[in-house]
Write a protein that holds these residues in place. Structure first.
Motif, PDB file in Angstrom:
ATOM      1  N   PRO A   5       0.803  -1.235   0.000  1.00 33.92           N
ATOM      2  CA  PRO A   5       0.000   0.000   0.000  1.00 33.92           C
ATOM      3  C   PRO A   5       0.826   1.269   0.000  1.00 33.92           C
ATOM      4  O   PRO A   5       0.289   2.348  -0.256  1.00 33.92           O
ATOM      5  N   THR A   6       2.137   1.175   0.258  1.00 35.78           N
ATOM      6  CA  THR A   6       2.981   2.366   0.337  1.00 35.78           C
ATOM      7  C   THR A   6       3.048   3.125  -0.980  1.00 35.78           C
ATOM      8  O   THR A   6       2.935   4.347  -1.008  1.00 35.78           O
ATOM      9  N   LEU A   7       3.209   2.437  -2.100  1.00 35.93           N
ATOM     10  CA  LEU A   7       3.319   3.108  -3.400  1.00 35.93           C
ATOM     11  C   LEU A   7       2.310   2.564  -4.396  1.00 35.93           C
ATOM     12  O   LEU A   7       1.431   3.288  -4.869  1.00 35.93           O
ATOM     13  N   GLY A  26      -0.215   0.486  -4.079  1.00 32.61           N
ATOM     14  CA  GLY A  26      -1.593   0.583  -3.621  1.00 32.61           C
ATOM     15  C   GLY A  26      -2.085   2.005  -3.505  1.00 32.61           C
ATOM     16  O   GLY A  26      -3.290   2.271  -3.609  1.00 32.61           O
ATOM     17  N   GLN A  27      -1.167   2.959  -3.277  1.00 30.21           N
ATOM     18  CA  GLN A  27      -1.551   4.363  -3.167  1.00 30.21           C
ATOM     19  C   GLN A  27      -1.808   4.982  -4.535  1.00 30.21           C
ATOM     20  O   GLN A  27      -2.784   5.713  -4.732  1.00 30.21           O
ATOM     21  N   LEU A  28      -0.929   4.686  -5.490  1.00 29.70           N
ATOM     22  CA  LEU A  28      -1.055   5.288  -6.822  1.00 29.70           C
ATOM     23  C   LEU A  28      -2.056   4.551  -7.708  1.00 29.70           C
ATOM     24  O   LEU A  28      -2.792   5.178  -8.477  1.00 29.70           O
ATOM     25  N   PRO A  34      -4.609   1.830  -6.828  1.00 29.81           N
ATOM     26  CA  PRO A  34      -5.262   0.879  -5.902  1.00 29.81           C
ATOM     27  C   PRO A  34      -5.998  -0.254  -6.604  1.00 29.81           C
ATOM     28  O   PRO A  34      -5.959  -1.400  -6.150  1.00 29.81           O
ATOM     29  N   GLN A  82      -3.478  -2.726  -7.979  1.00 33.03           N
ATOM     30  CA  GLN A  82      -2.866  -3.535  -6.929  1.00 33.03           C
ATOM     31  C   GLN A  82      -3.820  -4.630  -6.447  1.00 33.03           C
ATOM     32  O   GLN A  82      -3.421  -5.759  -6.195  1.00 33.03           O
ATOM     33  N   LYS A  83      -5.099  -4.291  -6.339  1.00 36.13           N
ATOM     34  CA  LYS A  83      -6.082  -5.300  -5.939  1.00 36.13           C
ATOM     35  C   LYS A  83      -6.207  -6.397  -6.993  1.00 36.13           C
ATOM     36  O   LYS A  83      -6.440  -7.565  -6.675  1.00 36.13           O
ATOM     37  N   HIS A 135       2.208  -0.485   6.079  1.00 32.62           N
ATOM     38  CA  HIS A 135       1.652   0.853   5.831  1.00 32.62           C
ATOM     39  C   HIS A 135       2.601   1.879   6.461  1.00 32.62           C
ATOM     40  O   HIS A 135       2.935   1.772   7.639  1.00 32.62           O
ATOM     41  N   ASP A 157       1.929   5.260   6.440  1.00 37.59           N
ATOM     42  CA  ASP A 157       1.232   6.539   6.551  1.00 37.59           C
ATOM     43  C   ASP A 157       0.867   6.876   7.989  1.00 37.59           C
ATOM     44  O   ASP A 157       0.026   7.733   8.237  1.00 37.59           O
ATOM     45  N   THR A 164       2.780  11.190  11.325  1.00 34.49           N
ATOM     46  CA  THR A 164       2.438  12.566  10.971  1.00 34.49           C
ATOM     47  C   THR A 164       2.486  13.417  12.228  1.00 34.49           C
ATOM     48  O   THR A 164       2.129  12.956  13.319  1.00 34.49           O
TER      49      THR A 164
END
Length: 439
Positions: A58-60, A62-64, A66, A69-70, A320, A322, A325
């Motif tokens: 999900p870091t790259l 899955g983020q860009l 999704p 990736q699924k 993950h 994220d 922060t």
């Protein structure tokens, strides 16, 4: 003739195959590219493969993308990847154990490795526990006690990436030097103790009691003795047959793979992860150097090229990044990073210097022992799944794994440039006394 799509729709097994194979293709492409990039920036290939696994999660990816990736890693494919990754890591550590050159042993080696292991686990554990006590209000789940949380952080920071360390040493041809052997043996002890601690923490957290944790520790010790005494003797005919024929035939390979996977299965059942069973099975193999070379020639390429990248990717799919922060979280991460790095790096370096190694060699081993790789990711994935840690702490410890592993080789080469490594480390070693000193 029916189309392949119609056949797959009618046959769930074929449908699963058509989902697993594209996932493997993507994994190998990413591992190959990132491994090559790692070599270009003077890092070991294994670090690139580790980063590739994280980037596919999900870091790259899955983020860009999704949906993509699924599609590549659907839920039904992940159990298959887990099985392949476990087999790959178990067989790789089996080859590491089988590849150790027993003739390279020197008097006092076990004692020195034990001291190095203690120097790697005690300072990092202590600093990690202190950091955990300070950060309990900030990072812990409310149902987790302060002491349980602190010891989890300490246990995670006391790990050394045993498979990662082995891969770095093999890529540089250092696995049978004094530094390489001591580092591998000490890392094995550190990781085994950390897994025993995790067994205790899991028992306390899940309410199964300390009796279950004690059972795990006792069974681990008994299993190690069984492998290194009984199984080693039982495998002597295998070594004798190889000495006669100079060939590892199909029957011998059946025995070899069966011993490795059975050992991994039993240690998983005991509760200390299959990697240690694989390593012990390797140690139990015949000690003939030609046998070890033939075994590596038959197995290492397939294991390291196909199965290990699957292990890295499966771990990356659960990672993950994220969760960090804000100023408070950054300060918490800085404290954890400082505790993890300084405890292992300086603890091991000072211990090596106390064993009469040079300062260069001492800091080189400190750098190697400081690499944590994906062993810490396995450790913290278990903690996250059992509700012992938060997603924020998980993310911080992932970054600790990446940073310490990425820093390992540059710090090693800073301490031991290539010309000094070739002259002092790879060169024949001087005799050492029973006290285990190296001039």
């Amino acid at each position: 003739m029916p189309s392949l799509a119609l056949t797959a729709a009618a046959d769930p097994n074929l449908d699963l195959v058509l989902k697993v194979l594209p996932a493997l293709v993507v994994i190998l492409l990413a591992a190959g590219i990132c491994g090559r990039l790692a070599l270009m920036v003077m890092q070991p290939r294994v670090l690139g493969e580790m980063v590739a696994g994280v980037l596919l999660g999900p870091t790259l990816f899955g983020q860009l993308f999704p949906e993509a990736q699924k599609a590549v890693f659907p839920a039904e494919v992940r159990p298959i990847l887990y099985v392949l990754s476990t087999i790959g890591l178990t067989l790789y550590m089996f080859l590491v154990g089988a590849g150790l050159d027993h003739s390279a042993r020197v008097p006092g080696e076990e004692k020195r490795a034990g001291l190095l292991a203690l120097s790697g686990i005690v300072p990092s554990m202590t600093l990690g526990v202190v950091a955990g006590l300070l950060l309990w209000n900030t990072l812990s789940r409310p149902e987790v006690s302060r002491l349980e949380f602190a010891f989890f952080v300490g246990g995670a920071l006391s790990l050394t990436a045993f498979p990662m360390l082995a891969r770095i040493l093999y890529e540089r041809g250092l696995e049978n030097t004094a530094l390489g052997r001591l580092s591998l043996m000490a890392a094995a002890v550190d990781d085994a103790l950390a897994w025993c601690l995790l067994a205790v923490l899991s028992a306390v957290h899940l309410g199964s009691g300390l009796d279950e944790a004690a059972r795990t520790i006792v069974l681990t010790a008994l299993f190690a003795a069984l492998m290194l005494v009984v199984v080693r003797r039982a495998l002597r005919p295998l070594g004798a047959e190889f000495a006669r024929t100079r060939e590892l035939g199909p029957s011998a390979m059946y025995v070899v793979v069966l011993v490795a996977l059975t050992a991994g299965w039993l240690t998983d059942w005991i509760g200390v992860y299959s990697v240690f069973g694989g390593f012990l099975a390797g140690l139990a193999m015949p000690r003939d150097p030609a046998f070890r070379a033939a075994l590596h020639g038959r197995m290492m390429s397939v294991v390291s090229t196909l199965l290990l990248p699957v292990f890295f990717t499966f771990s990356g799919l659960n990672t993950h990044l994220d969760g960090i922060t804000g100023g408070t979280m950054l300060l918490a991460f800085a404290l954890i990073m400082l505790a993890g790095f300084s405890g292992k790096y300086f603890g091991c370096a000072l211990a090596m210097r106390g064993l009469r190694f040079s300062w260069r060699e001492s800091y080189a081993v400190g750098a190697l022992m400081n690499a944590r790789g994906l062993m810490i990711l396995i450790f913290i994935n278990i903690g996250l799944a059992q509700g012992m840690i938060t997603q924020e702490l998980f993310a911080m410890l992932v970054l600790v794994a990446i940073i310490t592993t990425g820093a390992a080789l540059p710090l090693y080469k800073l301490a031991l440039p290539d010309r000094i490594e070739r002259a002092e480390v790879v060169a024949p070693e001087p005799d050492v006394s029973i006290a285990g000193t190296v001039q």
